[in-house]
Design a protein around this motif. Sequence first.
Motif, PDB file in Angstrom:
ATOM      1  N   GLU A  69       0.740  -1.146  -0.174  1.00 23.91           N
ATOM      2  CA  GLU A  69      -0.009   0.142  -0.110  1.00 23.91           C
ATOM      3  C   GLU A  69       0.790   1.293  -0.080  1.00 23.91           C
ATOM      4  O   GLU A  69       0.350   2.456  -0.408  1.00 23.91           O
ATOM      5  CB  GLU A  69      -0.907  -0.045   1.147  1.00 23.91           C
ATOM      6  CG  GLU A  69      -0.382  -0.012   2.412  1.00 23.91           C
ATOM      7  CD  GLU A  69      -1.084  -0.205   3.716  1.00 23.91           C
ATOM      8  OE1 GLU A  69      -0.785  -0.137   4.758  1.00 23.91           O
ATOM      9  OE2 GLU A  69      -2.371  -0.764   3.357  1.00 23.91           O
ATOM     10  N   ASN A  70       2.038   1.396   0.450  1.00 21.66           N
ATOM     11  CA  ASN A  70       2.972   2.469   0.477  1.00 21.66           C
ATOM     12  C   ASN A  70       3.995   2.589  -0.745  1.00 21.66           C
ATOM     13  O   ASN A  70       4.718   3.439  -0.919  1.00 21.66           O
ATOM     14  CB  ASN A  70       3.723   2.536   1.654  1.00 21.66           C
ATOM     15  CG  ASN A  70       2.897   2.530   2.851  1.00 21.66           C
ATOM     16  OD1 ASN A  70       1.839   3.343   3.002  1.00 21.66           O
ATOM     17  ND2 ASN A  70       3.334   1.939   4.236  1.00 21.66           N
ATOM     18  N   HIS A  96       2.276   7.660  -6.083  1.00 20.24           N
ATOM     19  CA  HIS A  96       2.042   6.463  -5.370  1.00 20.24           C
ATOM     20  C   HIS A  96       1.442   5.638  -6.553  1.00 20.24           C
ATOM     21  O   HIS A  96       1.184   5.924  -7.807  1.00 20.24           O
ATOM     22  CB  HIS A  96       0.841   6.897  -4.614  1.00 20.24           C
ATOM     23  CG  HIS A  96       0.302   5.667  -3.743  1.00 20.24           C
ATOM     24  ND1 HIS A  96      -0.851   5.256  -4.062  1.00 20.24           N
ATOM     25  CD2 HIS A  96       0.895   5.165  -2.527  1.00 20.24           C
ATOM     26  CE1 HIS A  96      -1.292   4.190  -3.118  1.00 20.24           C
ATOM     27  NE2 HIS A  96      -0.178   4.147  -2.279  1.00 20.24           N
ATOM     28  N   ARG A 178       2.193  -4.824   4.637  1.00 15.01           N
ATOM     29  CA  ARG A 178       2.363  -3.802   5.481  1.00 15.01           C
ATOM     30  C   ARG A 178       3.776  -3.881   6.266  1.00 15.01           C
ATOM     31  O   ARG A 178       3.822  -4.860   7.102  1.00 15.01           O
ATOM     32  CB  ARG A 178       1.194  -3.606   6.195  1.00 15.01           C
ATOM     33  CG  ARG A 178      -0.262  -3.129   5.689  1.00 15.01           C
ATOM     34  CD  ARG A 178      -1.388  -3.415   6.457  1.00 15.01           C
ATOM     35  NE  ARG A 178      -1.524  -4.715   7.204  1.00 15.01           N
ATOM     36  CZ  ARG A 178      -2.417  -5.029   7.928  1.00 15.01           C
ATOM     37  NH1 ARG A 178      -3.308  -4.126   8.312  1.00 15.01           N
ATOM     38  NH2 ARG A 178      -2.377  -6.510   8.578  1.00 15.01           N
ATOM     39  N   HIS A 202      10.455   1.374   4.516  1.00 12.34           N
ATOM     40  CA  HIS A 202       9.344   1.375   5.446  1.00 12.34           C
ATOM     41  C   HIS A 202       9.514   0.652   6.632  1.00 12.34           C
ATOM     42  O   HIS A 202       8.764   0.921   7.770  1.00 12.34           O
ATOM     43  CB  HIS A 202       8.363   0.581   4.480  1.00 12.34           C
ATOM     44  CG  HIS A 202       7.882   1.214   3.247  1.00 12.34           C
ATOM     45  ND1 HIS A 202       7.396   2.560   3.140  1.00 12.34           N
ATOM     46  CD2 HIS A 202       7.972   0.811   1.960  1.00 12.34           C
ATOM     47  CE1 HIS A 202       7.117   2.789   2.070  1.00 12.34           C
ATOM     48  NE2 HIS A 202       7.425   1.698   1.128  1.00 12.34           N
TER      49      HIS A 202
END
Length: 268
Positions: A69-70, A96, A178, A202
Motif C-alpha cells: 500500500e505504500n 503513489h 504492510r 518502510h
Amino acid sequence: MTTIKTRMGMEAEISSDWTGEPAILEGAIVIGAGAAGLAAAYALIEAGIATEILEREGRLAEPWHHRHENLHLNTHRDLSTLPGVSFPQGTPAFPHRSAVIRLFNDFAQTHRLPIAFGVVVEEIDFRGDHWLLKTSTGPRAARHVVIATGRDRQPFIPAWKGMKDFSGKIVHSAHFGRASDYAGTKVLVVGAGNSGFDALNHLSGVETGQMWLSARNGPSLLPKRIGKIAVHRFSPVMARLPARLADAVMAATQRLVFGDLGTYGLPP
C-alpha cells in the motif's frame, strides 16, 4: 473477429479466412499492455501501422494493484509520463502506485488503444513472411510482433540451501505487505536494489527486531532530494556521462550527503 486500430483513429476488422487459418494482420501485434507495450503500440499507430495489443490480465497495471500500500515510483513524475498524458497537478514528485494505475488507464483511454484483455500468448512461430501466435482465444497472425511482457510479473526466489529447514517466513518484495506486519521480528533484506531499499525505508519506521541487509556489492546510494531539488531530475544528464565519470559523481554525492558508509559495513 478482431478490431485493430490504425492511424487517425480509424478502426478495421480482421477475421479468419474460410480455411480456418487466421488472416494476417499487415501490421503489428504487441504482447503486453504495461508501460512499454502501451508506448510501443502508440508509436506504431502514430507511424501508420495497424496494431493490436494482447494482455493476459483482465485490466491494466495488474502488478501495481497487488503491490504493498505504500509503494511509490522511485523515478520523478516528470520523467515517468507516457506520450501525451501526464500525472495530474498535485501528484507527489514520486507518485503513489494508485497514480501509476490511473496514468496507464488515462493513456489507453486518451489514445483509444486497441487492447484485447484476457488473452494469453502460448506460442509464437515464424512462418517465413509472418508470425503465427497460438493464444488462449485462438490463433492470430501478423507481420510483426513486439514482446513487451516486462521483467517483474513473476516474482523469483532462488532455492537457497537450508531454505526448507528455515522456521521463519521468506517473503518476496512483491508480497511485502504492510511494514507493521514485521513489528517485533528480526528481518534480513536480501538485495540492495530499489525493491530492497524500498522495504528498508518502510521497515525503518517500525519497531522491528535486529535488521540486516545482504548485498552482493556496495550499492550506490543517493538521496531523493538535495534541498528541495529532486536528484532524479539529473538522471538524463548522468545517463549521457561516461560510466567512470558518472560513478565518480555518484560516489562524491553519496559521501557528501551520507558520510562514510563503510562504518555501517557497506563497501564502495
